[in-house]
Design a protein around this motif. Sequence first.
Motif, PDB file in Angstrom:
ATOM      1  N   ASP A  49       0.871  -1.173   0.000  1.00  0.00           N
ATOM      2  CA  ASP A  49       0.000   0.000   0.000  1.00  0.00           C
ATOM      3  C   ASP A  49       0.909   1.223   0.000  1.00  0.00           C
ATOM      4  O   ASP A  49       1.454   1.621   1.030  1.00  0.00           O
ATOM      5  CB  ASP A  49      -0.901  -0.009   1.240  1.00  0.00           C
ATOM      6  N   HIS A 106      -6.537  -1.946 -17.684  1.00  0.00           N
ATOM      7  CA  HIS A 106      -6.189  -2.178 -16.276  1.00  0.00           C
ATOM      8  C   HIS A 106      -6.518  -3.596 -15.832  1.00  0.00           C
ATOM      9  O   HIS A 106      -5.727  -4.245 -15.143  1.00  0.00           O
ATOM     10  CB  HIS A 106      -6.934  -1.160 -15.404  1.00  0.00           C
ATOM     11  N   GLN A 128      -3.644  -6.392 -14.645  1.00  0.00           N
ATOM     12  CA  GLN A 128      -3.671  -7.092 -13.361  1.00  0.00           C
ATOM     13  C   GLN A 128      -3.769  -8.599 -13.557  1.00  0.00           C
ATOM     14  O   GLN A 128      -3.144  -9.371 -12.825  1.00  0.00           O
ATOM     15  CB  GLN A 128      -4.831  -6.576 -12.522  1.00  0.00           C
ATOM     16  N   HIS A 184      -3.419  -7.185  -6.402  1.00  0.00           N
ATOM     17  CA  HIS A 184      -4.039  -7.188  -7.723  1.00  0.00           C
ATOM     18  C   HIS A 184      -5.330  -8.003  -7.715  1.00  0.00           C
ATOM     19  O   HIS A 184      -6.307  -7.621  -8.382  1.00  0.00           O
ATOM     20  CB  HIS A 184      -3.058  -7.741  -8.758  1.00  0.00           C
ATOM     21  N   ARG A 186      -7.359  -8.360  -5.184  1.00  0.00           N
ATOM     22  CA  ARG A 186      -8.341  -7.532  -4.477  1.00  0.00           C
ATOM     23  C   ARG A 186      -8.932  -6.485  -5.411  1.00  0.00           C
ATOM     24  O   ARG A 186     -10.159  -6.308  -5.484  1.00  0.00           O
ATOM     25  CB  ARG A 186      -7.649  -6.864  -3.283  1.00  0.00           C
ATOM     26  N   SER A 187      -8.064  -5.797  -6.138  1.00  0.00           N
ATOM     27  CA  SER A 187      -8.528  -4.759  -7.045  1.00  0.00           C
ATOM     28  C   SER A 187      -9.343  -5.337  -8.195  1.00  0.00           C
ATOM     29  O   SER A 187     -10.391  -4.793  -8.575  1.00  0.00           O
ATOM     30  CB  SER A 187      -7.322  -3.988  -7.588  1.00  0.00           C
ATOM     31  N   ARG A 215     -12.801  -6.429  -6.992  1.00  0.00           N
ATOM     32  CA  ARG A 215     -13.674  -5.267  -6.789  1.00  0.00           C
ATOM     33  C   ARG A 215     -14.260  -4.776  -8.107  1.00  0.00           C
ATOM     34  O   ARG A 215     -15.430  -4.399  -8.187  1.00  0.00           O
ATOM     35  CB  ARG A 215     -12.887  -4.142  -6.120  1.00  0.00           C
ATOM     36  N   ARG A 216     -13.434  -4.777  -9.156  1.00  0.00           N
ATOM     37  CA  ARG A 216     -13.907  -4.310 -10.443  1.00  0.00           C
ATOM     38  C   ARG A 216     -14.972  -5.254 -11.001  1.00  0.00           C
ATOM     39  O   ARG A 216     -15.953  -4.814 -11.600  1.00  0.00           O
ATOM     40  CB  ARG A 216     -12.726  -4.199 -11.416  1.00  0.00           C
TER      41      ARG A 216
END
Length: 404
Positions: free
Chosen positions: A146, A335, A339, A391, A393-394, A397-398
């Motif tokens: 982070d 993106h 990822q 990656h 996690r992101s 979420r998307r």
Amino acid sequence: MDFAFDARTEELRARLLAFMDEHVYPAEAVAEEQRAALASPWDTPAVVEELKAEARRQGLWNLFLPDAEHGAGLTNLQYAPLAEITGRSPHLAPTATNCAAPDTGNMEVLAQFGTDEQKKRWLEPLLAGEIRSAFAMTEPEVASSDATNITTHIERDGDEYVITGRKWYISGAMNPDCAIFIVMGKTDPDGSDIRRQQSMVLVPRDTPGVTVRRAMQVFGYEDHSHGGHAEVVFDHARVPVSHLVGEEGGGFAIAQARLGPGRIHHCMRLIGMAERAIELMCRRAVSRTAFGKTLAQQGAVQNWIADARVTVEQLRLLVLKTAWLMDTVGNKGAHTEIQAIKIATPRAVVGILDRAIQLHGAGGVSQDFPLAELYASARTLMLADGPDEVHQRSLARRELKKYL
């Protein structure tokens, strides 16, 4: 759908493959022999400089940089198969062609965000391969996955910035040719927007207050060929305000711009590592006999090789799709795919290398084959440029956002 490479890519591939066969692979053992005779293991073996000169003579230079003014002017899709080829010798070929991290990302930052003065002083010698550089972001005291956690202070004092902090795993910093650090720290630690607290400044290596404290090992390797991974301390190091990269508060955005291409470059090279592992597996399998049959006749070995081939073909298509998207819709539009390849590629290549090591027995973990060092590099890339879990996690979420 057209899966063929264009004419320029094919021409560069042919030249680069010949360069690898004629110059790079034979130089691998020579570089190790020369390094053992150097006064410092961090000095550059003579054969590396010879490779750089030959690559530049052949026009195999700065292939990574899409900016035609400074680089080869290739698209990501054109560069991808070339990076894969250099990935077959990841500790030599990228350096030989001036396409090695962290210099690649630093050159991209300077080309995109640097002032004319910064470009003249730092970018031009980097493009010429005359100096090396380092990118100082990761810190030992915080969870650097982070980036908003970074604690290094960049405080303005009149016409200077004062940098105080401790960084580690700063790639390339042990190389005596490393002349410049791009340092990320906080200029506004109490700002309301946690993604506008950070800035980047250029800090020359010989700045008073900068101490390269020690080399950090990676699975026991010091990675001499890439200039090591160092712990670096900044103790009230002062640089002119003109050394700011971009604008104050822009460090987080610059880091994201830098890491996007870096992630795909790593994945391209990882596929090259996997291809070399498959080649070594096949050569080993047909040349060794156990229990009355060659290893190539053993069912388990056949499965390993078949699975490795399927995996590499899947990964290559995903990486090429990602490169194409970066060219057509930009890094933000790609993106999800960036990822995805960052999650999938290191993990899968580590598995292929693990099987290749197993097939080589004791030789697989020895210095007589490149597999152990390739494994260490690939496993490290499950952490570098953001660990897999960040990656995942992101990306999750998307995906979930579509249903909320």
